[in-house]
Design a protein around this motif. Structure first.
Motif, mmCIF file in Angstrom:
data_model
loop_
_atom_site.group_PDB
_atom_site.id
_atom_site.type_symbol
_atom_site.label_atom_id
_atom_site.label_comp_id
_atom_site.label_asym_id
_atom_site.label_seq_id
_atom_site.Cartn_x
_atom_site.Cartn_y
_atom_site.Cartn_z
ATOM 1 N N TRP A 174 -4.772 -2.633 -2.142
ATOM 2 C CA TRP A 174 -4.400 -4.039 -2.108
ATOM 3 C C TRP A 174 -5.042 -4.857 -3.233
ATOM 4 O O TRP A 174 -4.403 -5.723 -3.793
ATOM 5 C CB TRP A 174 -4.718 -4.633 -0.736
ATOM 6 C CG TRP A 174 -4.025 -3.881 0.338
ATOM 7 C CD1 TRP A 174 -2.680 -3.823 0.550
ATOM 8 C CD2 TRP A 174 -4.608 -3.035 1.315
ATOM 9 N NE1 TRP A 174 -2.384 -2.993 1.621
ATOM 10 C CE2 TRP A 174 -3.564 -2.492 2.114
ATOM 11 C CE3 TRP A 174 -5.920 -2.657 1.602
ATOM 12 C CZ2 TRP A 174 -3.780 -1.634 3.165
ATOM 13 C CZ3 TRP A 174 -6.139 -1.787 2.671
ATOM 14 C CH2 TRP A 174 -5.077 -1.293 3.423
ATOM 15 N N ALA A 175 -6.296 -4.608 -3.527
ATOM 16 C CA ALA A 175 -6.966 -5.375 -4.579
ATOM 17 C C ALA A 175 -6.307 -5.132 -5.937
ATOM 18 O O ALA A 175 -6.108 -6.068 -6.715
ATOM 19 C CB ALA A 175 -8.447 -5.017 -4.640
ATOM 20 N N ALA A 176 -5.944 -3.894 -6.206
ATOM 21 C CA ALA A 176 -5.296 -3.572 -7.481
ATOM 22 C C ALA A 176 -3.888 -4.130 -7.545
ATOM 23 O O ALA A 176 -3.364 -4.381 -8.629
ATOM 24 C CB ALA A 176 -5.273 -2.057 -7.684
ATOM 25 N N ALA A 177 -3.262 -4.336 -6.406
ATOM 26 C CA ALA A 177 -1.883 -4.819 -6.354
ATOM 27 C C ALA A 177 -1.778 -6.301 -6.678
ATOM 28 O O ALA A 177 -0.691 -6.786 -6.964
ATOM 29 C CB ALA A 177 -1.279 -4.548 -4.972
ATOM 30 N N ARG A 178 -2.875 -7.013 -6.635
ATOM 31 C CA ARG A 178 -2.846 -8.470 -6.900
ATOM 32 C C ARG A 178 -2.341 -8.744 -8.230
ATOM 33 O O ARG A 178 -2.158 -8.858 -9.173
ATOM 34 C CB ARG A 178 -4.222 -9.071 -6.743
ATOM 35 C CG ARG A 178 -4.662 -9.052 -5.327
ATOM 36 C CD ARG A 178 -6.005 -9.669 -5.169
ATOM 37 N NE ARG A 178 -5.767 -11.024 -4.710
ATOM 38 C CZ ARG A 178 -6.526 -12.049 -5.014
ATOM 39 N NH1 ARG A 178 -7.561 -11.904 -5.791
ATOM 40 N NH2 ARG A 178 -6.271 -13.248 -4.545
#
Length: 75
Positions: free
Chosen positions: A71-75
């Motif tokens: 999720w963090a990388a998807a931001r």
């Protein structure tokens, strides 16, 4: 216009389009990591696509990352 440069450009564009088609199929099948890698390869092959295409590629990379739990990388 240099014909060799034009042919090289066309080769990169077709290669990028092929990667996008493969990535779309992988994403449709729920194969998130291969899809993400193929979208990234499409950007490498054609680093300056039109604005909307760039948006779609980055959006699809983010969607793949999200579905992989990153999720963090998807931001």
């Amino acid at each position: 216009l240099d014909i060799v440069a034009a042919c090289e450009w066309k080769r990169h564009v077709l290669s990028a389009a092929g990667r996008v088609a493969e990535a779309d199929a992988a994403q449709g099948a729920g194969s998130w990591e291969p899809a993400m890698l193929l979208y990234q390869q499409a950007l490498e092959k054609s680093p300056n696509p039109p604005t909307f295409q760039r948006y779609v590629l980055h959006n699809n990379i983010g969607w793949s990352l999200y579905n992989m739990g990153q999720w963090a990388a998807a931001r």
